[in-house]
Design a protein around this motif. Structure first.
Motif, PDB file in Angstrom:
ATOM      1  N   LYS A  75       0.794  -1.026   0.078  1.00 30.59           N
ATOM      2  CA  LYS A  75       0.021   0.177   0.547  1.00 30.59           C
ATOM      3  C   LYS A  75       0.756   1.839   0.331  1.00 30.59           C
ATOM      4  CE  LYS A  75      -3.623  -1.989   2.169  1.00 30.59           C
ATOM      5  NZ  LYS A  75      -4.981  -1.661   3.639  1.00 30.59           N
ATOM      6  N   THR A  76       0.832   2.498  -0.567  1.00 25.57           N
ATOM      7  CA  THR A  76       1.123   3.384  -0.795  1.00 25.57           C
ATOM      8  C   THR A  76       1.757   3.811   0.317  1.00 25.57           C
ATOM      9  OG1 THR A  76      -0.493   4.932  -1.585  1.00 25.57           O
ATOM     10  CG2 THR A  76       0.519   3.740  -3.326  1.00 25.57           C
ATOM     11  N   ASP A  77       0.136   4.187   1.071  1.00 26.36           N
ATOM     12  CA  ASP A  77       0.493   4.819   2.250  1.00 26.36           C
ATOM     13  C   ASP A  77       1.300   4.013   3.259  1.00 26.36           C
ATOM     14  OD1 ASP A  77      -1.793   6.395   1.660  1.00 26.36           O
ATOM     15  OD2 ASP A  77      -3.396   5.276   3.389  1.00 26.36           O
ATOM     16  N   GLN A  78       1.992   2.874   3.226  1.00 27.32           N
ATOM     17  CA  GLN A  78       2.556   1.926   4.679  1.00 27.32           C
ATOM     18  C   GLN A  78       3.656   2.684   3.786  1.00 27.32           C
ATOM     19  OE1 GLN A  78       1.061  -1.875   4.239  1.00 27.32           O
ATOM     20  NE2 GLN A  78      -0.033  -1.363   5.549  1.00 27.32           N
ATOM     21  N   ARG A  80       4.641   5.911   2.345  1.00 27.72           N
ATOM     22  CA  ARG A  80       4.890   6.510   2.186  1.00 27.72           C
ATOM     23  C   ARG A  80       5.122   7.099   3.662  1.00 27.72           C
ATOM     24  NH1 ARG A  80      -0.669   9.224   3.220  1.00 27.72           N
ATOM     25  NH2 ARG A  80       0.084   8.222   4.930  1.00 27.72           N
ATOM     26  N   ASN A  81       4.962   5.995   4.627  1.00 31.59           N
ATOM     27  CA  ASN A  81       5.315   6.527   6.179  1.00 31.59           C
ATOM     28  C   ASN A  81       6.891   6.022   6.298  1.00 31.59           C
ATOM     29  OD1 ASN A  81       2.245   7.752   6.389  1.00 31.59           O
ATOM     30  ND2 ASN A  81       1.478   5.724   6.908  1.00 31.59           N
ATOM     31  N   LEU A  85       7.625  10.231   4.987  1.00 33.66           N
ATOM     32  CA  LEU A  85       6.525  10.908   5.583  1.00 33.66           C
ATOM     33  C   LEU A  85       6.540  12.574   5.809  1.00 33.66           C
ATOM     34  CD1 LEU A  85       2.939  10.616   6.248  1.00 33.66           C
ATOM     35  CD2 LEU A  85       4.266  10.048   8.557  1.00 33.66           C
ATOM     36  N   GLY A 115      -2.908   2.341  -4.268  1.00 33.86           N
ATOM     37  CA  GLY A 115      -3.730   3.468  -3.270  1.00 33.86           C
ATOM     38  C   GLY A 115      -3.370   4.949  -4.214  1.00 33.86           C
ATOM     39  N   GLY A 117      -1.162   7.129  -4.453  1.00 36.34           N
ATOM     40  CA  GLY A 117      -0.056   7.987  -4.016  1.00 36.34           C
ATOM     41  C   GLY A 117       0.453   7.560  -5.422  1.00 36.34           C
TER      42      GLY A 117
END
Length: 245
Positions: A75-78, A80-81, A85, A115, A117
């Motif tokens: 997942k792009t959120d993971q 990125r984090n 971030l 995602g 992103g």
């Protein structure tokens, strides 16, 4: 955010992930991630990117496609984090480009990344991936009224766990629906201009629509895999014919 293309320079040809300290941290993350992916059984299918507007079902579609085909799901959120971030906007773009290129160059098969992103400005990743045989699909909701999407959003969060329940009032959700339709329209135009697949998902029929898009993505992946393997098969036949001359 604007949707536009930009010439992509692969990291090994001059890509930059920011300062040396941050690059070292990003490379440690990628080493750890690659070890996890290497340890998993991966399907002999082209890697996949699934993106689009928020609250349009892309995560559920991606989860089903990954589960059924055996893709390693990221997942792009993971990503990125773990990598960019708290960076400036320019540094975020450099690091994101570096990270996604390295993942897809290392794993052109067997990985599904999903995602919003993927379509962050300057939105070069979908076209870059498509040119290298990596599949891209976008999902949105561009065809109906904000009121209809507002109704579907409220119905969904009344029955399901949703991050908007505690952060957005009903009125704010209507404004959110307008932005969602506007963003979906931008993504649809971008995909049309670049010759990339885009699906509108009618959230009033969510389960049926999710399955419809999932099956279309699976059919496209099978066709792409068949097309990619045919030249190798033909080359083998020609080599055998040459041998028997």
């Amino acid at each position: 955010m604007p949707l536009e293309t930009q010439h992509s320079v692969p990291p090994e040809q001059g890509g930059n992930a920011g300062s040396g300290t941050r690059k070292a941290a990003v490379d440690r993350y990628l080493t750890e991630l690659f070890s996890q992916i290497d340890a998993a059984p991966l399907p002999d299918l082209p890697s996949v990117l699934i993106s689009g507007a928020v609250r349009c079902g892309k995560t559920k579609v991606a989860r089903r496609v990954a589960l059924r085909a055996g893709f390693h799901h990221l997942k792009t959120d993971q990503i990125r984090n773990r990598t960019y971030l708290n960076c400036s906007e320019n540094e975020k773009r450099r690091i994101a480009k570096y990270v996604y290129h390295r993942i897809l160059l290392q794993f052109p098969k067997g990985v599904l990344i999903e995602g919003t992103g993927i379509m962050d400005a300057p939105c070069e990743l979908p076209k870059w991936a498509d040119a290298r045989g990596i599949a891209f699909f976008a999902i949105g909701y561009s065809f109906d009224t904000p009121e209809a999407k507002h109704r579907d959003l409220l119905a969904y969060r009344a029955a399901q766990t949703c991050w908007t329940k505690n952060s957005k009032s009903d009125d704010e959700m209507l404004r959110f629906a307008r932005r969602l339709i506007r963003r979906s329209t931008e993504i649809k135009r971008y995909c049309a201009a670049q010759g990339l697949p885009y699906f509108d998902l009618d959230s009033a029929r969510f389960d049926a629509e999710r399955d419809r898009i999932m099956h279309q993505i699976e059919a496209s992946l099978r066709a792409r895999h068949k097309q990619q393997t045919r030249p190798r098969q033909q080359a083998g036949i020609l080599a055998r014919l040459q041998f028997w001359r």
